[in-house]
Design an enzyme around this catalytic site. Structure first.
Site, PDB file in Angstrom:
ATOM      1  N   ARG A  18      37.660   9.449  36.127  1.00 25.30           N
ATOM      2  CA  ARG A  18      36.833   8.475  35.394  1.00 25.30           C
ATOM      3  C   ARG A  18      35.470   8.300  36.080  1.00 25.30           C
ATOM      4  O   ARG A  18      34.488   7.991  35.444  1.00 25.30           O
ATOM      5  CB  ARG A  18      37.539   7.109  35.376  1.00 25.30           C
ATOM      6  CG  ARG A  18      38.818   7.080  34.592  1.00 25.30           C
ATOM      7  CD  ARG A  18      39.358   5.690  34.495  1.00 25.30           C
ATOM      8  NE  ARG A  18      38.305   4.753  34.069  1.00 25.30           N
ATOM      9  CZ  ARG A  18      38.481   3.441  33.944  1.00 25.30           C
ATOM     10  NH1 ARG A  18      39.662   2.922  34.243  1.00 25.30           N
ATOM     11  NH2 ARG A  18      37.504   2.665  33.552  1.00 25.30           N
TER      12      ARG A  18
ATOM     13  N   LYS B   2      27.566   6.431  37.501  1.00 16.87           N
ATOM     14  CA  LYS B   2      28.427   5.966  36.398  1.00 16.87           C
ATOM     15  C   LYS B   2      28.033   4.555  36.003  1.00 16.87           C
ATOM     16  O   LYS B   2      27.868   4.245  34.822  1.00 16.87           O
ATOM     17  CB  LYS B   2      29.885   5.979  36.842  1.00 16.87           C
ATOM     18  CG  LYS B   2      30.831   5.217  35.914  1.00 16.87           C
ATOM     19  CD  LYS B   2      32.269   5.233  36.368  1.00 16.87           C
ATOM     20  CE  LYS B   2      32.615   4.248  37.412  1.00 16.87           C
ATOM     21  NZ  LYS B   2      32.878   2.881  36.954  1.00 16.87           N
ATOM     22  N   ASN B   3      27.848   3.676  36.993  1.00 19.21           N
ATOM     23  CA  ASN B   3      27.618   2.265  36.694  1.00 19.21           C
ATOM     24  C   ASN B   3      26.185   1.952  36.290  1.00 19.21           C
ATOM     25  O   ASN B   3      25.882   0.810  35.945  1.00 19.21           O
ATOM     26  CB  ASN B   3      28.065   1.394  37.878  1.00 19.21           C
ATOM     27  CG  ASN B   3      29.580   1.395  37.998  1.00 19.21           C
ATOM     28  OD1 ASN B   3      30.281   1.879  37.111  1.00 19.21           O
ATOM     29  ND2 ASN B   3      30.082   0.880  39.101  1.00 19.21           N
TER      30      ASN B   3
ATOM     31  N   CYS C 137      42.737  -5.408  34.848  1.00 16.38           N
ATOM     32  CA  CYS C 137      42.972  -4.047  35.322  1.00 16.38           C
ATOM     33  C   CYS C 137      43.638  -4.186  36.690  1.00 16.38           C
ATOM     34  O   CYS C 137      43.920  -5.290  37.139  1.00 16.38           O
ATOM     35  CB  CYS C 137      41.660  -3.275  35.419  1.00 16.38           C
ATOM     36  SG  CYS C 137      40.627  -3.851  36.748  1.00 16.38           S
TER      37      CYS C 137
ATOM     38  N   ARG D 152      39.460  -9.846  35.641  1.00 14.67           N
ATOM     39  CA  ARG D 152      38.178  -9.374  35.095  1.00 14.67           C
ATOM     40  C   ARG D 152      37.761 -10.152  33.842  1.00 14.67           C
ATOM     41  O   ARG D 152      37.549  -9.588  32.768  1.00 14.67           O
ATOM     42  CB  ARG D 152      38.254  -7.885  34.781  1.00 14.67           C
ATOM     43  CG  ARG D 152      38.840  -7.008  35.859  1.00 14.67           C
ATOM     44  CD  ARG D 152      37.964  -6.881  37.089  1.00 14.67           C
ATOM     45  NE  ARG D 152      36.706  -6.213  36.844  1.00 14.67           N
ATOM     46  CZ  ARG D 152      36.547  -4.892  36.860  1.00 14.67           C
ATOM     47  NH1 ARG D 152      37.587  -4.126  37.035  1.00 14.67           N
ATOM     48  NH2 ARG D 152      35.373  -4.354  36.648  1.00 14.67           N
TER      49      ARG D 152
ATOM     50  N   ASP E 137      32.818  -1.761  45.966  1.00 15.11           N
ATOM     51  CA  ASP E 137      33.228  -0.416  45.526  1.00 15.11           C
ATOM     52  C   ASP E 137      33.331   0.570  46.680  1.00 15.11           C
ATOM     53  O   ASP E 137      33.765   1.703  46.487  1.00 15.11           O
ATOM     54  CB  ASP E 137      32.247   0.141  44.476  1.00 15.11           C
ATOM     55  CG  ASP E 137      32.381  -0.579  43.165  1.00 15.11           C
ATOM     56  OD1 ASP E 137      31.532  -0.389  42.295  1.00 15.11           O
ATOM     57  OD2 ASP E 137      33.337  -1.367  43.021  1.00 15.11           O
TER      58      ASP E 137
HETATM   59  C1  EPZ Z   1      30.788  -4.024  37.974  1.00 13.87           C
HETATM   60  O1  EPZ Z   1      31.941  -4.567  37.382  1.00 13.87           O
HETATM   61  C2  EPZ Z   1      31.123  -2.571  38.287  1.00 13.87           C
HETATM   62  N1  EPZ Z   1      31.401  -1.862  37.037  1.00 13.87           N
HETATM   63  C3  EPZ Z   1      32.333  -2.527  39.225  1.00 13.87           C
HETATM   64  O2  EPZ Z   1      32.581  -1.164  39.549  1.00 13.87           O
HETATM   65  C4  EPZ Z   1      31.982  -3.291  40.501  1.00 13.87           C
HETATM   66  O3  EPZ Z   1      33.098  -3.303  41.353  1.00 13.87           O
HETATM   67  C5  EPZ Z   1      31.571  -4.726  40.149  1.00 13.87           C
HETATM   68  O4  EPZ Z   1      30.485  -4.707  39.201  1.00 13.87           O
HETATM   69  C6  EPZ Z   1      31.118  -5.522  41.364  1.00 13.87           C
HETATM   70  O5  EPZ Z   1      30.047  -4.848  41.981  1.00 13.87           O
HETATM   71  C7  EPZ Z   1      30.371  -1.467  36.260  1.00 13.87           C
HETATM   72  O6  EPZ Z   1      29.211  -1.695  36.567  1.00 13.87           O
HETATM   73  C8  EPZ Z   1      30.717  -0.720  35.010  1.00 13.87           C
HETATM   74  P1  EPZ Z   1      31.399  -8.417  38.004  1.00 13.87           P
HETATM   75  P2  EPZ Z   1      31.859  -6.002  36.651  1.00 13.87           P
HETATM   76  O7  EPZ Z   1      31.212  -8.972  36.636  1.00 13.87           O
HETATM   77  O8  EPZ Z   1      30.512  -6.225  36.117  1.00 13.87           O
HETATM   78  C9  EPZ Z   1      34.123 -12.305  38.124  1.00 13.87           C
HETATM   79  C10 EPZ Z   1      33.879   0.761  39.867  1.00 13.87           C
HETATM   80  O9  EPZ Z   1      34.784   1.021  40.661  1.00 13.87           O
HETATM   81  N2  EPZ Z   1      33.643 -12.528  36.749  1.00 13.87           N
HETATM   82  O10 EPZ Z   1      30.196  -8.250  38.882  1.00 13.87           O
HETATM   83  O11 EPZ Z   1      33.029  -6.101  35.739  1.00 13.87           O
HETATM   84  C11 EPZ Z   1      34.967 -11.026  38.237  1.00 13.87           C
HETATM   85  O12 EPZ Z   1      36.314 -11.307  37.917  1.00 13.87           O
HETATM   86  C12 EPZ Z   1      33.843  -0.581  39.190  1.00 13.87           C
HETATM   87  O13 EPZ Z   1      32.939   1.546  39.577  1.00 13.87           O
HETATM   88  C13 EPZ Z   1      34.063 -13.673  36.070  1.00 13.87           C
HETATM   89  O14 EPZ Z   1      34.858 -14.483  36.575  1.00 13.87           O
HETATM   90  O15 EPZ Z   1      32.089  -6.976  37.861  1.00 13.87           O
HETATM   91  C14 EPZ Z   1      34.777 -10.656  39.688  1.00 13.87           C
HETATM   92  O16 EPZ Z   1      35.662 -11.422  40.471  1.00 13.87           O
HETATM   93  C15 EPZ Z   1      35.041  -1.441  39.569  1.00 13.87           C
HETATM   94  N3  EPZ Z   1      33.606 -13.883  34.806  1.00 13.87           N
HETATM   95  C16 EPZ Z   1      33.340 -11.085  39.987  1.00 13.87           C
HETATM   96  O17 EPZ Z   1      32.999 -12.029  38.980  1.00 13.87           O
HETATM   97  C17 EPZ Z   1      32.725 -13.023  34.198  1.00 13.87           C
HETATM   98  O18 EPZ Z   1      32.319 -13.293  33.047  1.00 13.87           O
HETATM   99  C18 EPZ Z   1      32.314  -9.951  39.930  1.00 13.87           C
HETATM  100  O19 EPZ Z   1      32.548  -9.230  38.734  1.00 13.87           O
HETATM  101  C19 EPZ Z   1      32.302 -11.881  34.904  1.00 13.87           C
HETATM  102  C20 EPZ Z   1      32.763 -11.657  36.174  1.00 13.87           C
END
Ligand code: EPZ
Length: 422
Positions: free
Chosen positions: A402, A22-23, A122, A127, A310
């Site tokens: 999902r 998915k990701n 969420c 996020r 995850d």
């Molecule tokens: C991706 O989410 C995945 N989703 C998530 O999978 C996964 O948990 C996550 O990466 C971490 O591995 C997809 O790839 C579609 P991040 P993403 O940006 O990119 C903070 C699942 O269950 N952050 O790596 O949204 C954020 O709040 C999902 O399949 C900022 O502060 O995660 C978090 O604390 C859930 N500002 C950390 O960084 C930003 O601009 C990592 O988030 C971006 C992120």
């Protein structure tokens, strides 16, 4: 609203095929926006999130052809973005699938403008997308955030050196895609090293992009004037793989997962072996044989290649019925223990202190009605239900649909007593 009914106590045995990731699929579909030529993706998982992303792209004017394959083989999806005529990603679609933010970079790069609803928070956290905005601004985009929308404009993005404040997976992916059509070289430092980032870079290069360093924390992109069409097979889903391995471990089972590998799961495999499971890695499959009783294992989530956030909820379920006490530290998201209270309803002994959970293994869990709150929390409830004595009913399983293709069919193929209730 669908529910999942599980009669627990059955050791999972047998073989199932793992679906496409998915990701990986979600950013890959957005990459098609970068070219006027058709892009074909195979091994696309048949999931609600994928359907939402395709609806989002279609309302932008992208022609979508989706050919269903049999479960595990995945769908074949061809996208043609030559007639892009709407640069808006509306709140109604984005609020149901945060990954919609991944159209931002490609739209600004291809069409010079994008108006994308802020995803909003969420269950697992706020996020924010400030790093996505920071990077595009560094590449010369004019960005305003008003009335819940990110509005970005740029005649042509230019190369920049970007250092993200934290490792962000979709942030890295958005900026990497945008930089493909920028003028000059973009360097992304502190980049996410996840395998899904590498899968995206492989597809972008097949489309004529010049991306190097994906998989490391420094990614270099030499911008080009245009990208062309390509065909790309979505990589296997490592989190789906890990989830079924955990289900087999918790139930004392013996399963073989095909169409996948241990390649991107070293941290998870190590921990499963520490629980006492026997893992056999083949080129295109992985097998797990579980002991009668698992040893508790402590985990600490962190960006790839460390233990993936995850998989945290699934390991909480394993530890709920293991010998000993496990300490689980969640360092990525601020609220990713929503599954704990539901596991406690099933008889688990869990204490939460901030971003740390203390899980004391109990002799057995008892079935009960529980509620899913987010995708991976739901998976941990399924694992707990499979091992609990008696019947567990999981409500709000749209969360599961999902991210897990044909979950009930796959579990039934492994001998689980599972039924989907309308
Ligand atoms: C991706 O989410 C995945 N989703 C998530 O999978 C996964 O948990 C996550 O990466 C971490 O591995 C997809 O790839 C579609 P991040 P993403 O940006 O990119 C903070 C699942 O269950 N952050 O790596 O949204 C954020 O709040 C999902 O399949 C900022 O502060 O995660 C978090 O604390 C859930 N500002 C950390 O960084 C930003 O601009 C990592 O988030 C971006 C992120």
């Amino acid at each position: 609203m669908d529910k999942l009914q599980i009669s627990g106590g059955v050791a999972l045995r047998g073989e199932i095929a793992i679906s496409g990731a998915k990701n990986a699929a979600l950013p890959l579909l957005c990459a098609a926006l970068l070219t006027r030529e058709p892009v074909t993706f195979t091994h696309v998982p048949h999931l609600n999130d994928i359907g939402t992303m395709l609806r989002l792209l279609e309302q932008m004017g992208v022609k979508v052809a989706r050919e269903a394959g049999k479960v595990g083989a995945g769908d074949t999806v061809t996208l043609d973005a030559s007639a892009l005529d709407n640069l808006l990603a509306p709140y109604e679609l984005v609020k149901t699938m945060r990954a919609a933010i991944l159209v931002l970079g490609p739209l600004v790069a291809r069409a010079g403008e994008a108006k994308v609803s802020l995803p909003g928070g969420c269950a697992i956290g706020a996020r924010p997308v400030d790093q996505h905005i920071k990077g595009l601004t560094a590449m010369g985009a004019e960005i305003s955030v008003e009335h819940g929308y990110v509005h970005a404009q740029a005649t042509r993005l230019k190369g920049a050196r970007i250092f993200t404040d934290m490792v962000t997976v979709t942030g890295t992916e958005n900026l990497m895609m945008a930089a493909c059509l920028g003028a000059g070289e973009t360097i992304i430092e502190n980049a996410a090293r996840e395998p899904e980032v590498v899968d995206l870079a492989t597809c972008l290069n097949a489309m004529g992009a010049r991306v190097s360093g994906a998989g490391s924390d420094v990614i270099r992109i030499q911008g080009v004037d245009a990208l062309h069409g390509a065909t790309h097979r979505v990589m296997p889903d490592r989190i789906e793989t890990g989830t079924y391995l955990c289900a087999a471990a918790a139930t004392g089972g013996d399963v073989r997962l095909t169409g996948t590998s241990s390649a991107y799961l070293d941290a998870v495999i190590d921990k499963l072996m520490d629980t006492g499971c026997e893992i056999t890695a083949e080129r295109d499959a992985i097998r797990l044989k579980a002991p009668a009783r698992l040893n508790a294992v402590s985990i600490r989530t962190a960006p790839y290649p460390a233990f993936p956030t995850d998989m945290q909820a699934q390991f909480m379920a394993i530890n709920a019925v293991a010998d000993g006490t496990a300490v689980i530290r969640e360092t990525i998201f601020e609220n990713r223990f929503m599954h704990a209270v539901e596991l406690i309803r099933l008889g688990a002994d869990i204490k939460i202190d901030g971003n740390t959970a203390f899980v004391k293994g109990v002799a057995e869990l008892q079935g009960a009605t529980v509620m899913a709150t987010d995708l991976r929390a739901s998976a941990s409830l399924v694992i707990a239900g499979l091992v609990a004595q008696g019947e567990t009913v999981i409500e709000r399983i749209y969360h599961l649909d999902r991210g897990y293709e044909a979950l009930d069919q796959k579990l039934i193929a492994l001998g689980a007593r599972v039924a989907r209730l309308k």
